[in-house]
Design an enzyme around this catalytic site. Structure first.
Site, mmCIF file in Angstrom:
data_model
loop_
_atom_site.group_PDB
_atom_site.id
_atom_site.type_symbol
_atom_site.label_atom_id
_atom_site.label_comp_id
_atom_site.label_asym_id
_atom_site.label_seq_id
_atom_site.Cartn_x
_atom_site.Cartn_y
_atom_site.Cartn_z
ATOM 1 N N ASP A 161 0.834 -1.203 0.000
ATOM 2 C CA ASP A 161 0.000 0.000 0.000
ATOM 3 C C ASP A 161 0.875 1.262 0.000
ATOM 4 O OD1 ASP A 161 -2.298 1.491 0.058
ATOM 5 O OD2 ASP A 161 -2.715 1.190 2.183
ATOM 6 N N GLY A 198 0.087 5.379 -4.389
ATOM 7 C CA GLY A 198 -0.530 6.652 -4.771
ATOM 8 C C GLY A 198 0.045 7.812 -3.956
ATOM 9 N N TRP A 234 2.881 7.915 -2.391
ATOM 10 C CA TRP A 234 4.301 8.089 -2.747
ATOM 11 C C TRP A 234 4.408 9.032 -3.950
ATOM 12 C CZ3 TRP A 234 7.195 7.291 -7.117
ATOM 13 C CH2 TRP A 234 8.590 7.230 -6.975
ATOM 14 N N ASN A 261 -10.594 -3.272 -6.347
ATOM 15 C CA ASN A 261 -9.794 -2.269 -7.065
ATOM 16 C C ASN A 261 -10.379 -1.863 -8.427
ATOM 17 O OD1 ASN A 261 -6.569 -3.448 -5.803
ATOM 18 N ND2 ASN A 261 -7.841 -1.745 -5.103
HETATM 19 C C1 FPP Z 1 -2.029 0.106 -3.300
HETATM 20 O O1 FPP Z 1 -1.536 1.410 -3.264
HETATM 21 C C2 FPP Z 1 -1.473 -0.606 -4.413
HETATM 22 C C3 FPP Z 1 -2.192 -1.221 -5.389
HETATM 23 C C4 FPP Z 1 -3.648 -1.260 -5.436
HETATM 24 C C5 FPP Z 1 -1.509 -1.870 -6.489
HETATM 25 C C6 FPP Z 1 -0.321 -2.646 -6.087
HETATM 26 C C7 FPP Z 1 0.479 -2.967 -7.250
HETATM 27 C C8 FPP Z 1 1.824 -2.896 -7.302
HETATM 28 C C9 FPP Z 1 2.671 -2.537 -6.153
HETATM 29 C C10 FPP Z 1 2.551 -3.275 -8.495
HETATM 30 C C11 FPP Z 1 2.303 -4.718 -8.726
HETATM 31 C C12 FPP Z 1 3.239 -5.314 -9.590
HETATM 32 C C13 FPP Z 1 2.986 -6.398 -10.306
HETATM 33 C C14 FPP Z 1 4.112 -7.093 -10.854
HETATM 34 C C15 FPP Z 1 1.637 -6.926 -10.573
HETATM 35 P P1 FPP Z 1 -2.562 2.605 -3.429
HETATM 36 O O2 FPP Z 1 -2.676 2.920 -4.872
HETATM 37 O O3 FPP Z 1 -3.844 2.245 -2.765
HETATM 38 O O4 FPP Z 1 -1.827 3.744 -2.658
HETATM 39 P P2 FPP Z 1 -2.522 4.920 -1.832
HETATM 40 O O5 FPP Z 1 -3.261 4.253 -0.684
HETATM 41 O O6 FPP Z 1 -1.375 5.745 -1.361
HETATM 42 O O7 FPP Z 1 -3.429 5.647 -2.766
#
Ligand code: FPP
Length: 253
Positions: free
Chosen positions: A27, A30, A32, A75
């Site tokens: 997590d 976004g 970051w 998602n």
């Molecule tokens: C959550 O961060 C992350 C995700 C929903 C996607 C995770 C995917 C990756 C790390 C890449 C995956 C790689 C492969 C190889 C499939 P967020 O977007 O919810 O972050 P935030 O809470 O700061 O908005």
């Protein structure tokens, strides 16, 4: 972290008490990106690089299964552009990284509703699974289009159907029978995570492995996923090794 500190971390790890199954809720991509005034997808792109680093670090440490929550059944609610980018990530990731996975003897597995993913994503996943099928080291298990409640309901349906077909008596339904119907069943003795890590400071489970984490040690770290590293993983494993797992019983030592 300098070389000396890194070395100190590695020597602090008890090689005989490395968690067999580490699961991670990745997590903070976004946030970051937002911190750097970049679009959210830049965070996911960087997060993909972290996946590579952490996979090799976990494999080097002797972790048997690394499960990564890459895309949840919830998602899909994100903007189309972001979903579309996330769907392309496995194509980029495996296209680039499979040779390294093979070199490190890492086998790819997936759990989730894979047949609902775009065709190109399905193909990238299926190819990676096939190309690494003979690897005998760590299992890199991606949770893709995965949701734990959906998984549990699906298992209930399978068990109910067996009862209806007279293949199973209600009295014979137990944890083993039920676990066997979950998407984690192919992980065998390592189906339940020993350590579950969530990055970014949020302290939630978000529909991840609800059955399997009954006795997992939970670690919530403040680091955003793109900033997570092999050293962060080592530090969390050292922390884990300081805990006393009793599984509902009493301390034996
Ligand atoms: C959550 O961060 C992350 C995700 C929903 C996607 C995770 C995917 C990756 C790390 C890449 C995956 C790689 C492969 C190889 C499939 P967020 O977007 O919810 O972050 P935030 O809470 O700061 O908005």
């Amino acid at each position: 972290m300098d070389r000396e500190n890194k070395q100190q971390l590695v020597t602090k790890i008890d090689k005989d008490n490395v968690p067999n199954h580490v699961a991670i809720i990745m997590d903070g991509n976004g946030r970051w990106a937002q911190k750097r005034h970049l679009p959210r997808i830049a965070g996911h792109k960087e997060g993909m690089q972290t996946v590579k680093r952490v996979t090799i670090a976990a494999s080097d440490l002797g972790v048997k299964v690394l499960t990564l929550y890459a895309f949840s059944t919830e998602n899909w609610k994100r903007p189309d552009k972001e979903v579309s980018f996330l769907m392309k990530l496995p194509v980029t990731f495996f296209g680039d990284f499979v040779p390294d996975l093979i070199k490190n003897n890492v086998k790819v597995q997936v759990m989730g509703l894979i047949d609902q993913l775009p065709k190109a994503t399905q193909k990238a996943v299926a190819d990676a699974v096939a190309q690494t099928a003979n690897c005998t080291g760590m299992i890199l298990n991606f949770a893709l289009n995965y949701g734990s409640r959906m998984e549990i309901i699906d298992a209930v349906k399978q068990v109910a159907s067996m009862v209806k077909q007279d293949e199973l008596a209600i009295g014979d339904i137990d944890e083993t029978v039920f676990s066997d119907k979950l998407m984690s069943a192919p992980l065998g003795e390592y189906a339940d995570p020993d350590l579950l890590i969530r990055t970014s400071g949020e302290e939630r489970i978000s529909n991840f492995l609800l059955w399997q984490i009954a006795y997992s040690e939970l670690a919530f770290v403040d680091t955003y996923w793109p900033d997570f590293s092999g050293e962060t993983l080592q530090a969390e494993i050292i922390e884990y090794q300081g805990r006393h797992r009793r599984f509902g019983g009493l301390e034996t030592e």
